[in-house]
Scaffold this motif. Structure first.
Motif, PDB file in Angstrom:
ATOM      1  N   TYR A  25      -7.590   2.260  -9.850  1.00 62.29           N
ATOM      2  CA  TYR A  25      -7.764   2.937  -8.565  1.00 62.29           C
ATOM      3  C   TYR A  25      -6.946   2.263  -7.467  1.00 62.29           C
ATOM      4  N   VAL A  33     -15.775   2.141  -5.768  1.00 57.84           N
ATOM      5  CA  VAL A  33     -14.896   3.002  -4.990  1.00 57.84           C
ATOM      6  C   VAL A  33     -15.713   4.057  -4.241  1.00 57.84           C
ATOM      7  N   ILE A  78      -4.956  -3.275 -13.021  1.00 50.87           N
ATOM      8  CA  ILE A  78      -5.089  -2.505 -11.794  1.00 50.87           C
ATOM      9  C   ILE A  78      -5.842  -1.203 -12.096  1.00 50.87           C
ATOM     10  N   SER A  94       0.839  -1.202   0.000  1.00 46.81           N
ATOM     11  CA  SER A  94       0.000   0.000   0.000  1.00 46.81           C
ATOM     12  C   SER A  94       0.864   1.237   0.000  1.00 46.81           C
ATOM     13  N   SER A 110      -3.624   4.834 -12.059  1.00 48.86           N
ATOM     14  CA  SER A 110      -4.180   3.682 -11.343  1.00 48.86           C
ATOM     15  C   SER A 110      -3.195   3.120 -10.326  1.00 48.86           C
ATOM     16  N   THR A 167      -6.189  -0.755  -7.044  1.00 50.86           N
ATOM     17  CA  THR A 167      -6.586  -2.096  -6.636  1.00 50.86           C
ATOM     18  C   THR A 167      -6.403  -3.073  -7.794  1.00 50.86           C
ATOM     19  N   ASN A 182      -3.472   0.059  -3.186  1.00 47.60           N
ATOM     20  CA  ASN A 182      -4.244  -0.463  -2.077  1.00 47.60           C
ATOM     21  C   ASN A 182      -4.099  -1.971  -1.970  1.00 47.60           C
ATOM     22  N   ASN A 183      -3.374  -2.415  -0.968  1.00 47.62           N
ATOM     23  CA  ASN A 183      -3.350  -3.831  -0.612  1.00 47.62           C
ATOM     24  C   ASN A 183      -3.095  -4.723  -1.828  1.00 47.62           C
ATOM     25  N   LEU A 184      -2.020  -4.444  -2.517  1.00 48.35           N
ATOM     26  CA  LEU A 184      -1.750  -5.118  -3.786  1.00 48.35           C
ATOM     27  C   LEU A 184      -0.873  -6.351  -3.581  1.00 48.35           C
ATOM     28  N   ALA A 208     -15.118  -1.098 -11.118  1.00 44.91           N
ATOM     29  CA  ALA A 208     -14.305  -0.683  -9.978  1.00 44.91           C
ATOM     30  C   ALA A 208     -14.692   0.715  -9.520  1.00 44.91           C
TER      31      ALA A 208
END
Lengths: 348, 378
Positions: free
Chosen positions: A250, A348, A248, A54, A84, A252, A64-66, A344
């Motif tokens: 945003y 969001v 990917i 992150s 992104s 995520t 985010n939490n990839l 997505a």
């Protein structure tokens, strides 16, 4: 490039209806015997293995939490719209940015604590040309070779120049090169210290199709030698030349796998319509239940949605008119990605 | 990161900087041209009227008369007695180090000879390296001799009042007897020019990397912050030395400035000053986002340096707070060092009191710079 499937000479934007051809996927793999089986997910064959990555900028979540797993010798495509988080992720992988959260390894080194060791074995090609424009081609390569402390600097630089075919132009300033040449020079510079992993951030942006094709041939050659390549791109035809890819949006990760897997798992249904007036038809189709995307491709229209029954119900009256030719096709990557991005955004 | 300094990476940066400097002909020409043009332009004097100049009184005569004279000196508002040195040697050191601007020598038997009507002399030594700083004070002296003792000369001494003056004040303009302004300005220019070019060039060198996007490439390599910083500094140290040499040559050949001290010593102390300025430039470059900002920050530092260091206006003419600010600036101390070495023939010993403040400044700024240098793009 030895085996070029005929479809690749088509328009780059034309999505490919069929699954990825096996012959292409295996390309280059036979050339390097030392490569581990890329289908294996065993930790030792993973060059990049991170999770929960992150990054925030001023409170805004960029990544985010990839989670990302890239196998050795693989060309891994990294796709997603502008902003992104592709560049941020790549920068975190090579130690240019410190992740706010997450853990993992890159080339077996910890991405948070061992960035200095990672930097030695990674070749990073920035999105923007980042060699010195006021240094000549040779001086740029020489500088890079010095920074990495290469023992046989002269020879290495000579070889790189020869491979580039720039031997006779080595005294030219890098800033005077055309876009395509700049990009090839940048690749040569980041390959100089023989990295095991290449991180390429939109390497072909703004480069003409021929130069792009040459560039990709080179990447496949490198992959054949056992080098792992993570490449971000906007071009769908390039995405289809990757062994595996991730999408990917945003910050995520929305999808990961081979082209076929990504298309299959998307659950998108696409109809292709050949029609005299695609725009008139498009206008009538848009907004109907189950029709989520209507995209013209020259003389044809792609109509996609995620709910097969609803979509087919909506297009039924048009098909009965018989004015146009309707064919159910496998959705292209672009259809899939646009669909995912829309989805997505709603979440969001 | 516990990795050690690597020469090959340091050399790589140095070589690259040299090539880039060579390619950028205009900038390089400016770095040599600025000193020459400024030397020509600053051929005029800058005047002011500083007061309360520190004065040492070396009195061998403790009489009412000498006390009255000293009081009269102070009442003129130009002189302020700050020291009473015990020996001539000490007085000599004070004026050489710039601790005082004047030394007043009251000879033995001053009062006795005065009373006998022998018109004794008081020697006033002035540090005239900066003629504008002492000019008005010196002017006030002659008036002083006339009337300083009027009050004390009573009774039988009454006839000594008035003309001619009962005693003589002999003024000795030290270091610059003819009061030639260029003697002061030209060595000072050395400091001013070094301040401007050194800070600006290093400030630009680093922000240029960021602006052109090459910083990202550099950060992705194993190169360490110190290697980049040192590698960028070295070429500019050489430029600094070229400028110093040019100015010295011009000072000697064009302006005829005396070079009494050791040129070798000057070249050594100049290094500290150049390093201090380069470190300021590097620190600015870690803060500035682009070359424009680096440029603005250079002037933000350069203007006070020029105005408060004693280059433009006599240092002692400034209010105390301004002197305090000026004392922090490396240029202030460099001016004293370079004038001391060239005009007073000062050696290392007299130079040291002005060398350590520069060293302290350098260490502080380098520490801030290294702390701020970003190894990542965060």
């Amino acid at each position: 490039m030895q085996q070029r499937s005929p479809k690749q000479s088509k328009e780059p934007n034309l999505p490919l209806p069929q699954a990825y051809p096996e012959g292409h996927k295996g390309e280059g793999r036979g050339e390097g015997a030392a490569i581990a089986n890329p289908t294996s997910n065993h930790p030792s064959s993973l060059v990049i293995n991170v999770e929960g990555l992150s990054k925030r900028f001023n409170g805004l979540l960029a990544v985010n939490n990839l989670a990302l797993q890239v196998r050795r010798g693989e060309i891994y495509g990294f796709l997603g719209p502008n902003g992104s988080g592709k560049t941020t992720t790549i920068r975190m992988l090579c130690g240019l940015l410190t992740p706010d959260g997450g853990r993992g390894t890159c080339l077996g080194y910890d991405v948070i604590r061992e960035t200095a060791l990672i930097k030695r074995q990674v070749g990073y090609m920035t999105q923007r040309f980042s060699l010195y424009e006021d240094l000549s081609i040779r001086e740029n390569l020489d500088f890079t070779a010095r920074i990495y402390g290469m023992a046989n600097r002269r020879r290495v630089v000579d070889q790189a120049l020869e491979r580039l075919g720039l031997g006779d132009r080595q005294k030219q300033l890098a800033g005077n090169l055309s876009g395509g040449w700049k990009q090839r020079l940048a690749l040569a510079a980041c390959m100089l210290h023989e990295p095991k992993l290449l991180l390429l951030d939109e390497p072909t942006a703004g480069v003409d199709p021929k130069a792009r094709r040459d560039f990709w041939d080179e990447i496949h050659r490198l992959a054949g030698e056992g080098i792992t390549v993570l490449v971000s791109t906007h071009y769908m035809d390039e995405a289809e030349r990757c062994h595996r890819l991730a999408y990917i949006a945003y910050g995520t990760l929305l999808a990961q796998g081979t082209v076929a897997e990504v298309v299959e798992n998307s659950g998108i249904v696409t109809w292709m319509v050949e029609c005299a007036d695609v725009y008139a038809l498009g206008a009538q189709l848009r907004g109907r239940a189950g029709i989520e995307q209507v995209v013209p491709f020259g003389n044809v229209l792609h109509v996609s949605g995620t709910d097969r029954a609803l979509l087919e119900q909506s297009i039924a009256p048009f098909r009965e008119l018989g004015e146009c030719r309707w064919t159910a096709i496998q959705p292209g990557l672009e259809d899939v990605f646009i669909q995912m991005m829309e989805g997505a955004r709603d979440n969001v | 990161m516990s990795e050690r300094f690597a020469w090959h990476r340091f050399i790589a940066v140095v070589m690259k900087e040299f090539i880039q400097m060579r390619r950028d002909r205009l900038t390089f020409a400016m770095m040599v041209g600025i000193p020459l043009i400024q030397l020509v332009l600053f051929g005029f004097a800058i005047n002011s009227d500083p007061k309360n100049l520190p004065t040492a009184v070396l009195s061998a005569d403790h009489s009412e008369f000498s006390r009255s004279f000293v009081r009269a000196l102070e009442n003129s508002s130009y002189f302020k007695v700050t020291a009473q040195p015990a020996s001539e040697r000490e007085a000599e050191r004070m004026i050489a180090e710039g601790e005082v601007q004047f030394v007043v020598n009251i000879p033995q038997n001053f009062s006795r000879r005065l009373q006998r009507g022998e018109h004794p002399a008081i020697l006033i030594e002035a540090d005239a390296t900066d003629p504008t700083a002492v000019g008005n004070a010196v002017g006030a002296l002659s008036q002083l001799a006339q009337s300083a003792l009027d009050h004390d000369l009573r009774g039988v001494l009454q006839p000594l009042q008035g003309k001619p003056a009962p005693f003589e004040v002999r003024l000795h303009r030290r270091y610059n007897p003819e009061g030639i302004t260029q003697y002061n300005i030209v060595p000072g220019l050395m400091g001013v020019i070094l301040t401007m070019t050194m800070i600006m060039q290093t400030g630009l060198a680093m922000t240029r990397e960021r602006e052109r996007g090459t910083m990202e490439n550099l950060l992705a390599t194993p190169v360490r912050p110190f290697e980049v910083m040192a590698g960028k500094i070295v070429p500019y140290i050489m430029v600094g030395y070229i400028q110093v040499t040019l100015i010295l040559l011009a000072a000697r050949l064009i302006f005829g400035v005396p070079i009494l001290g050791s040129v070798m010593l000057l070249y050594i102390v100049v290094l500290a000053f150049i390093a201090a300025n380069l470190s300021v430039g590097l620190m600015f470059s870690t803060v500035a986002k682009n070359q424009m900002q680096a440029m603005q920050m250079t002037f933000f530092f350069f203007l006070p340096s020029m105005l408060l260091s004693g280059f433009m206006f006599p240092f002692r003419g400034m209010p105390e707070w301004a002197q305090k600010v000026g004392s922090v600036l490396p240029l202030t101390h460099f001016l004293r060092m370079v004038r001391g070495i060239l005009l007073k023939g000062n050696g290392l010993l007299e130079t040291l009191p002005h060398l350590w403040p520069i060293g302290l400044f350098l260490l502080t700024v380098v520490a801030i710079g290294l702390k701020r240098y970003r190894k990542t793009l965060d």
